[in-house]
Scaffold this motif. Structure first.
Motif, PDB file in Angstrom:
ATOM      1  N   ASP A 156    -114.123  15.810  90.879  1.00  0.00           N
ATOM      2  CA  ASP A 156    -113.031  16.683  90.441  1.00  0.00           C
ATOM      3  C   ASP A 156    -112.809  16.582  88.934  1.00  0.00           C
ATOM      4  OD1 ASP A 156    -111.115  18.601  90.944  1.00  0.00           O
ATOM      5  OD2 ASP A 156    -109.530  17.162  91.369  1.00  0.00           O
ATOM      6  N   ASP A 157    -113.438  15.612  88.292  1.00  0.00           N
ATOM      7  CA  ASP A 157    -113.337  15.413  86.846  1.00  0.00           C
ATOM      8  C   ASP A 157    -114.382  16.294  86.161  1.00  0.00           C
ATOM      9  OD1 ASP A 157    -113.399  14.582  84.227  1.00  0.00           O
ATOM     10  OD2 ASP A 157    -113.664  12.451  84.679  1.00  0.00           O
ATOM     11  N   PRO A 158    -113.976  17.263  85.331  1.00  0.00           N
ATOM     12  CA  PRO A 158    -114.950  18.162  84.687  1.00  0.00           C
ATOM     13  C   PRO A 158    -116.033  17.423  83.906  1.00  0.00           C
ATOM     14  CG  PRO A 158    -112.713  18.975  84.358  1.00  0.00           C
ATOM     15  CD  PRO A 158    -112.591  17.609  84.981  1.00  0.00           C
ATOM     16  N   ALA A 159    -115.706  16.250  83.357  1.00  0.00           N
ATOM     17  CA  ALA A 159    -116.686  15.494  82.575  1.00  0.00           C
ATOM     18  C   ALA A 159    -117.859  15.016  83.420  1.00  0.00           C
ATOM     19  CB  ALA A 159    -116.001  14.298  81.908  1.00  0.00           C
ATOM     20  N   VAL A 160    -117.632  14.813  84.715  1.00  0.00           N
ATOM     21  CA  VAL A 160    -118.680  14.314  85.603  1.00  0.00           C
ATOM     22  C   VAL A 160    -119.821  15.326  85.734  1.00  0.00           C
ATOM     23  CG1 VAL A 160    -119.164  13.637  88.005  1.00  0.00           C
ATOM     24  CG2 VAL A 160    -117.129  12.790  86.861  1.00  0.00           C
ATOM     25  N   TRP A 161    -119.493  16.603  85.569  1.00  0.00           N
ATOM     26  CA  TRP A 161    -120.494  17.665  85.716  1.00  0.00           C
ATOM     27  C   TRP A 161    -121.386  17.796  84.484  1.00  0.00           C
ATOM     28  CZ3 TRP A 161    -120.919  20.558  90.243  1.00  0.00           C
ATOM     29  CH2 TRP A 161    -119.904  20.330  91.185  1.00  0.00           C
ATOM     30  N   GLU A 162    -121.032  17.121  83.403  1.00  0.00           N
ATOM     31  CA  GLU A 162    -121.808  17.213  82.166  1.00  0.00           C
ATOM     32  C   GLU A 162    -122.925  16.171  82.159  1.00  0.00           C
ATOM     33  OE1 GLU A 162    -121.140  19.730  80.207  1.00  0.00           O
ATOM     34  OE2 GLU A 162    -119.449  20.233  81.508  1.00  0.00           O
ATOM     35  N   LYS A 172    -119.750  28.622  87.822  1.00  0.00           N
ATOM     36  CA  LYS A 172    -118.809  27.667  87.231  1.00  0.00           C
ATOM     37  C   LYS A 172    -118.732  26.402  88.070  1.00  0.00           C
ATOM     38  CE  LYS A 172    -115.743  31.261  85.427  1.00  0.00           C
ATOM     39  NZ  LYS A 172    -114.430  31.898  85.616  1.00  0.00           N
ATOM     40  N   ASN A 173    -118.512  25.281  87.380  1.00  0.00           N
ATOM     41  CA  ASN A 173    -118.392  24.008  88.098  1.00  0.00           C
ATOM     42  C   ASN A 173    -117.213  24.014  89.055  1.00  0.00           C
ATOM     43  OD1 ASN A 173    -120.614  23.133  86.687  1.00  0.00           O
ATOM     44  ND2 ASN A 173    -119.433  22.028  85.153  1.00  0.00           N
ATOM     45  N   ASP A 174    -116.126  24.728  88.686  1.00  0.00           N
ATOM     46  CA  ASP A 174    -114.960  24.806  89.584  1.00  0.00           C
ATOM     47  C   ASP A 174    -115.338  25.462  90.903  1.00  0.00           C
ATOM     48  OD1 ASP A 174    -113.358  23.605  87.739  1.00  0.00           O
ATOM     49  OD2 ASP A 174    -112.292  25.417  87.121  1.00  0.00           O
ATOM     50  N   ASP A 175    -116.193  26.499  90.831  1.00  0.00           N
ATOM     51  CA  ASP A 175    -116.631  27.166  92.058  1.00  0.00           C
ATOM     52  C   ASP A 175    -117.489  26.221  92.897  1.00  0.00           C
ATOM     53  OD1 ASP A 175    -115.343  29.507  91.348  1.00  0.00           O
ATOM     54  OD2 ASP A 175    -117.107  30.358  90.384  1.00  0.00           O
ATOM     55  N   MET A 176    -118.405  25.518  92.222  1.00  0.00           N
ATOM     56  CA  MET A 176    -119.257  24.575  92.951  1.00  0.00           C
ATOM     57  C   MET A 176    -118.407  23.491  93.605  1.00  0.00           C
ATOM     58  SD  MET A 176    -122.878  24.060  91.042  1.00  0.00           S
ATOM     59  CE  MET A 176    -122.392  23.858  89.335  1.00  0.00           C
ATOM     60  N   HIS A 177    -117.381  23.035  92.885  1.00  0.00           N
ATOM     61  CA  HIS A 177    -116.525  21.991  93.457  1.00  0.00           C
ATOM     62  C   HIS A 177    -115.778  22.519  94.671  1.00  0.00           C
ATOM     63  CE1 HIS A 177    -113.208  18.995  93.737  1.00  0.00           C
ATOM     64  NE2 HIS A 177    -114.220  18.185  93.496  1.00  0.00           N
ATOM     65  N   SER A 178    -115.356  23.774  94.630  1.00  0.00           N
ATOM     66  CA  SER A 178    -114.638  24.324  95.788  1.00  0.00           C
ATOM     67  C   SER A 178    -115.560  24.389  97.007  1.00  0.00           C
ATOM     68  CB  SER A 178    -114.048  25.701  95.471  1.00  0.00           C
ATOM     69  OG  SER A 178    -115.061  26.673  95.382  1.00  0.00           O
ATOM     70  N   TYR A 179    -116.851  24.689  96.803  1.00  0.00           N
ATOM     71  CA  TYR A 179    -117.794  24.699  97.913  1.00  0.00           C
ATOM     72  C   TYR A 179    -118.066  23.270  98.398  1.00  0.00           C
ATOM     73  CZ  TYR A 179    -118.560  29.537  96.514  1.00  0.00           C
ATOM     74  OH  TYR A 179    -118.377  30.855  96.196  1.00  0.00           O
ATOM     75  N   MET A 180    -118.049  22.316  97.478  1.00  0.00           N
ATOM     76  CA  MET A 180    -118.193  20.910  97.847  1.00  0.00           C
ATOM     77  C   MET A 180    -117.025  20.489  98.747  1.00  0.00           C
ATOM     78  SD  MET A 180    -118.254  17.554  95.331  1.00  0.00           S
ATOM     79  CE  MET A 180    -119.768  18.009  94.471  1.00  0.00           C
ATOM     80  N   ARG A 198    -123.621   9.192  92.481  1.00  0.00           N
ATOM     81  CA  ARG A 198    -124.141  10.098  91.437  1.00  0.00           C
ATOM     82  C   ARG A 198    -123.039  10.449  90.443  1.00  0.00           C
ATOM     83  NH1 ARG A 198    -128.556   8.010  93.140  1.00  0.00           N
ATOM     84  NH2 ARG A 198    -129.780   9.203  94.625  1.00  0.00           N
ATOM     85  N   ALA A 199    -121.813  10.676  90.944  1.00  0.00           N
ATOM     86  CA  ALA A 199    -120.689  10.985  90.047  1.00  0.00           C
ATOM     87  C   ALA A 199    -120.400   9.820  89.112  1.00  0.00           C
ATOM     88  CB  ALA A 199    -119.445  11.325  90.868  1.00  0.00           C
ATOM     89  N   LEU A 200    -120.498   8.601  89.649  1.00  0.00           N
ATOM     90  CA  LEU A 200    -120.197   7.397  88.864  1.00  0.00           C
ATOM     91  C   LEU A 200    -121.395   6.930  88.036  1.00  0.00           C
ATOM     92  CD1 LEU A 200    -118.252   5.423  91.633  1.00  0.00           C
ATOM     93  CD2 LEU A 200    -117.292   6.802  89.760  1.00  0.00           C
ATOM     94  N   ARG A 201    -122.539   7.637  88.187  1.00  0.00           N
ATOM     95  CA  ARG A 201    -123.785   7.303  87.474  1.00  0.00           C
ATOM     96  C   ARG A 201    -124.270   5.900  87.843  1.00  0.00           C
ATOM     97  NH1 ARG A 201    -122.313  12.106  86.552  1.00  0.00           N
ATOM     98  NH2 ARG A 201    -122.919  13.195  84.634  1.00  0.00           N
TER      99      ARG A 201
END
Length: 195
Positions: free
Chosen positions: A95-101, A2-10, A58-61
């Motif tokens: 932290d924005d879920p949309a960024v992971w898409e 899950k992206n939430d898990d990846m974010h927690s490791y980040m 990368r998050a901001l593209r």
């Protein structure tokens, strides 16, 4: 994963990277590192560029501006504090879920955003270990983060080796701690940290 898990490791790896950066003494920047022909300053500049500025861009593209790729971040005596601030900004951007898409355009290729994020978290950890080892410190991660880094290393090892990002794997016991296995699979000798 899950992206939430990846974010927690980040979040975890960014906090540890910031801690290690604060422990680097100015005189150590001139010393050699175990990373090919890089001294500690070159290693730190690479680490800072890609794990904070690169992660945020990368998050901001957005593409990394050329001037950042040649900047000596360590020329600022407060570079470790600035690095920690940029890490916080970068982690917050993810932290924005949309960024992971979707995908991230790297200029020469596009990759899924989640893959890019996972590779940068791996960079935080393995280069964080490089910096810590070169400056007499320790880079500590949880078992969960270590397993995540090992998975990223194993998934992308051949790609990194194509571009000289990883050396050949270092033999290590299957019973070695997970983070040591991740380091060894990326071509690093975990025994360096114990010398």
């Amino acid at each position: 994963m899950k992206n939430d898990d990846m974010h927690s490791y980040m979040v975890e790896c960014a906090a540890e990277a910031a801690r290690v950066a604060r422990g680097v003494k100015a005189a150590q920047l001139l010393e050699p590192s175990h990373c090919s022909d890089w001294d500690v300053r070159t290693l730190v500049n690479h680490w800072v560029l890609y794990t904070s500025y690169g992660l945020e861009h990368r998050a901001l593209r957005k593409q990394l501006p050329e001037e950042l790729t040649t900047r000596d971040f360590t020329a600022d005596p407060g570079w470790a504090r600035v690095y920690a601030e940029h890490l916080d900004r970068a982690v917050t951007a993810w932290d924005d879920p949309a960024v992971w898409e979707g995908e991230v355009d790297l200029g020469m290729a596009k990759m899924p955003a989640a893959d890019i994020a996972s590779m940068i978290v791996k960079e935080m950890a393995v280069h964080g270990w490089d910096v810590a080892t070169a400056t007499g410190q320790e880079f500590r991660v949880s078992d969960g983060a270590a397993r995540f880094v090992l998975d990223v290393v194993d998934t992308h090892a051949e790609l990194y080796r194509q571009y000289d990002g990883f050396a050949d794997p270092v033999p290590v016991s299957d019973h070695a701690p997970v983070f040591e296995r991740a380091l060894a699979h990326s071509g690093r000798d975990p025994r360096l940290a114990r010398r």
